[in-house]
Write an enzyme that holds these catalytic residues in place. Structure first.
Site, PDB file in Angstrom:
ATOM      1  CB  THR A  89      -0.992   0.032   1.216  1.00  0.00           C
ATOM      2  OG1 THR A  89      -0.135  -0.182   2.389  1.00  0.00           O
ATOM      3  CG2 THR A  89      -1.909  -1.024   1.121  1.00  0.00           C
ATOM      4  CE  LYS A 116       0.461  -3.572   3.301  1.00  0.00           C
ATOM      5  NZ  LYS A 116      -0.418  -2.488   4.053  1.00  0.00           N
ATOM      6  CB  THR A 156      -1.073  -3.936  13.450  1.00  0.00           C
ATOM      7  OG1 THR A 156      -1.903  -2.963  12.789  1.00  0.00           O
ATOM      8  CG2 THR A 156       0.206  -3.467  13.346  1.00  0.00           C
ATOM      9  CD  GLU A 205       2.210   5.460   6.565  1.00  0.00           C
ATOM     10  OE1 GLU A 205       1.278   4.791   5.726  1.00  0.00           O
ATOM     11  OE2 GLU A 205       1.807   6.052   7.430  1.00  0.00           O
ATOM     12  CG  ASN A 261       0.084   8.898   7.600  1.00  0.00           C
ATOM     13  OD1 ASN A 261      -0.847   8.429   7.004  1.00  0.00           O
ATOM     14  ND2 ASN A 261       1.207   8.699   7.844  1.00  0.00           N
ATOM     15  CB  THR A 268      -5.136  19.376  -3.426  1.00  0.00           C
ATOM     16  OG1 THR A 268      -5.450  17.953  -4.011  1.00  0.00           O
ATOM     17  CG2 THR A 268      -3.658  19.692  -3.032  1.00  0.00           C
TER      18      THR A 268
END
EC number: 2.3.1.35
Lengths: 500, 500
Positions: free
Chosen positions: B211, B237, B255, B351, B495, B500
């Protein structure tokens, strides 16, 4: 109103929410959240004094350079003195690594017991005096004793007059206090003309509390207890390492510095109980970064010098639950309302904060369950990023509710996902906006993106989560409110930019 | 070596740590962490197939435009088929809002009990199928049944052949799966020539898991069990909503999505126990953002098709603790080592992550206490910002240890602040660096800032905290290791940047 709007073009009007946001973020917070204090609302019988003792400079000396400093030195040492020994109460951090001033104040209150009295409170910023070992504890003792020598001999009711001066510290961890500078500072503060009581002196005291805070936090209020007109001033500070859970000297938790100073006549055990109740639903319900500090302390002082006014039933001596239950209720409500007001200021000034977010969890089985879920949502990095991005991302909200550490002492946990409602509701200061219901009975709802964008463009975002009782249908009405801010790049910059 | 160094000027050499850092942060993670897989190390008896089913496109359609898409579509549906029903085990998120595929897989394993078998695993990215109600659950069932119809009839040992296909989903919460596209996708995947087993097919499967991940995560390894040469492939992942705590179908937590696929002959209950042990000290010890997902799932499959090689004692049937205790130990160690390897990849690809941080807490009273403290340090926003800033801020580390939510079922908590040691130690891949001891027996130590800067400029930062037994002197040697990444502005951008 129409005439004013006519000045804007249609394109500009479409940009209003983001314009409003930009105005908020660029406008100095001090201009918006520092409010003038009326001299008549300051509590009677207290004097304050503040100085620049050079604590921050001593700990992080400026590089040797001939260039003049860019900014005037900031106040870092401040003193409150009560003309008569005041009833005193406190709540302290539950962090295992309690700082020296926290250990000292806790012991001082415990030593005096139900008749605890305080004559003075000394506060410094720049150095937390945390993780400084026995030496750090002795530093606090040295400063307190020096102050006791200089204080006029007061008439004491309590059994232990050696512990009637308390101290609070905030700043860098692991560094000893610069004693020589601070002892000189105390000498200066205790000179007769330096101790004063006027709005500017109190505001200067609030400035001396500040570390990464961007504005001083001072509020006052007045209320009647019988025939007495009582005043209360409050000061507190954040702005990082904020996720308090404060307890009483024997039991309770907190993570910031705060002080409630009143001339109301309140007995010490009553003051302690009222403070714990107030802290439970205010300071223990806020988060900036989820980190509970080693120094969180809230103190309350009540010296009973509130003047008698014409009307109302006479109040003699100090009020307690036994002697004046109704007046205690009034006092408790005032203290709680003021605690919430002061806790909100911490969140508004959270490091890097651009949003003020309220999370209201309703219809859980117990208050502790509602509190744990609201806390989990308020601490979630993903939720805080979504609020920063003005994204109605209820999935992240629900996810954070789902992993909340519900206390194991609570009744068996049985949150029912098919009953949960999640809405964004307009904050009280926003008119003309409608709630956005994102989830009803666990089912995602169609969301009007334009209306959602309008609602989330507000500086204040209110999230409502209704658990509809989970499986405790009967009597399930427990609720909790938590306040947090968004996570911004500015937060990372304040706390993590590469060292130069 | 000297010759190579001679190419750099003295000024450039002084900049080495920051140069190194910049190289790391600009170098594509895929170039560094995707390693070639040898065909001979792939597990026997499995085929995989991957396609672009248009799941992301169906959920977030691109705006209508004539412009060609900037990137080729990414794979989002992938299938693993075992030629014979494989022993199967699983650990699943403990989030209260379990996604439909988690509920389905949990029920499937429970229905089959100790003889659980799986013939296939279907995985999609782009849509988590979480908080989608009964309809979402039925979507998973529909897909699983469709796949069962298409699978060749296998010989089953288990009692419930209706639950031998499992599914994992990851992506957006609160949106239903696009069934028509997925059903077409399954038809395509089950065509004879599409299912294959070669390194590129397995890597493509890993890509379909992704993802916000920046690189596909695939590793293989081989080990001997008696006279059998066993192979194991693993895929997982992240990269956000990562703070797993996975449990078994009845009890454990996690998780993220992960899959261990082996041809070792292992009985189902043994596989489940080994997986739980491995997950406990790997995936349940990592954090990217502190958020535990609704979808965390790790599955393990073992089909027993490992070939016999010349040497070693013969292994007939499936190994279990009763029949082959020593071989089970070997398998458990291999699975745990591989779980740690795969968990690390999640952290490295967290991330916005620029740092890989290990937190090792030693000499607590129990593993649970050590784990709670290591988890608290690894989740602290302030610690993660300090690591981002390469700041040896042990005060924040200590503070996070002090507010750790130590399980109330543990022995009375009595961490002794005067016994705590905190050090930064060189990671295994760094030579010539020395440890930096910041705190010894609770006393801050003088830190050589130059050496500290060198150590913290490394991509990998290792933090050691020794509690020296707290007050449980006897037998106190419990320790836990946790892995986390830093908090960067990039995390906020991923995050939370304004929509926009």
């Amino acid at each position: 109103m129409c005439a004013r709007l006519a000045r804007w073009s249609a394109a500009e009007l479409a940009l209003m929410p983001s314009l409003q946001k930009r105005m908020h973020s660029t406008m100095n917070k001090a201009d918006r959240f520092v409010v003038p204090v009326d001299r008549s609302t300051l509590p009677r019988g207290y004097l304050v004094a503040t100085t620049y003792a050079g604590i921050k400079k001593a700990i992080s000396p400026a590089p040797a350079t001939d260039a003049a400093p860019q900014h005037a030195p900031k106040p870092d040492l401040t003193l409150l003195v009560s003309s008569t020994p005041a009833s005193v109460a406190g709540t302290f951090t539950s962090n295992k690594f309690q700082a020296a001033p926290v250990v000292h104040a806790t012991r001082a209150l415990q030593a005096q017991g139900p008749h605890a009295r305080a004559r003075a409170v000394l506060v410094n910023s720049g150095c937390a005096n945390a993780v400084t070992g026995q030496g750090g504890y002795e530093d606090t003792e040295t400063l307190v004793k020096e102050l006791q020598k200089l204080l006029p001999a007061g008439k004491h009711n309590g059994p232990d007059t050696a512990s009637d001066v308390l101290m609070m510290s905030t700043g860098v961890i692991g560094v000893r206090l610069p004693l020589p500078q601070m002892l000189r500072g105390i000498q200066h503060l205790m000179r007769g003309h330096v101790l004063q009581s006027n709005p500017e002196a109190w505001l200067e005291m609030a400035r001396a509390f500040m570390t990464t805070d961007t504005f001083p936090k001072l509020r006052t209020r007045q209320f009647k207890l019988g025939n007495r007109l009582c005043s209360m001033a409050a000061i507190d500070k954040g702005a990082g390492m904020i996720h308090p859970y404060m307890t009483s000297p024997g039991g309770l938790h907190a993570t910031l510095l705060g002080m409630f100073v009143t001339d109301a006549p309140v007995a010490t055990p009553t003051l302690q109980r009222c403070l714990e109740e107030a802290v439970r639903e205010s300071f223990n319900c806020i988060s900036v970064d989820g980190d509970m500090s080693t120094n969180d302390t809230i103190l309350a002082l009540a010296n009973g010098q509130a003047p008698v006014i014409g009307t109302g039933s006479p109040v003699e001596g100090e009020i307690s639950e036994r002697t004046h239950p109704e007046l205690v209720n009034i006092f408790a409500e005032e203290l709680k309302a003021m605690s919430i007001e002061m806790a909100h200021l911490i969140v508004r000034d959270g490091e890097g904060a651009e949003k003020f977010v309220q999370v209201h969890v309703k219809n859980a089985g117990t208050y502790e369950q509602a509190h744990a879920i609201a806390s989990s949502i308020s601490t979630s990095a993903l939720v805080k990023c979504a609020m920063h991005g003005e994204d109605a991302n209820w999935g992240r909200i629900l996810c954070a509710a789902g992993y909340a550490a519900v206390p194991s002492s609570s009744p068996a946990w049985s949150l029912d996902p098919t009953k949960v409602n999640v809405s964004f509701v307009p904050p009280p200061n926003a008119s003309g906006l409608s709630p956005i219901h994102t989830l009803k009975n666990g089912v995602p709802q169609h969301v009007d993106e334009v209306k959602a964008a309008e609602l989330l463009a507000q500086e204040d975002i209110y999230i409502d989560m209704d658990l509809q009782g989970g499986s405790w249908k009967e009597g399930a009405c427990a609720e909790a409110v938590f306040w947090t801010c968004d996570f911004s790049k500015e937060y990372i910059a304040i706390n993590g930019d590469y060292r130069t």
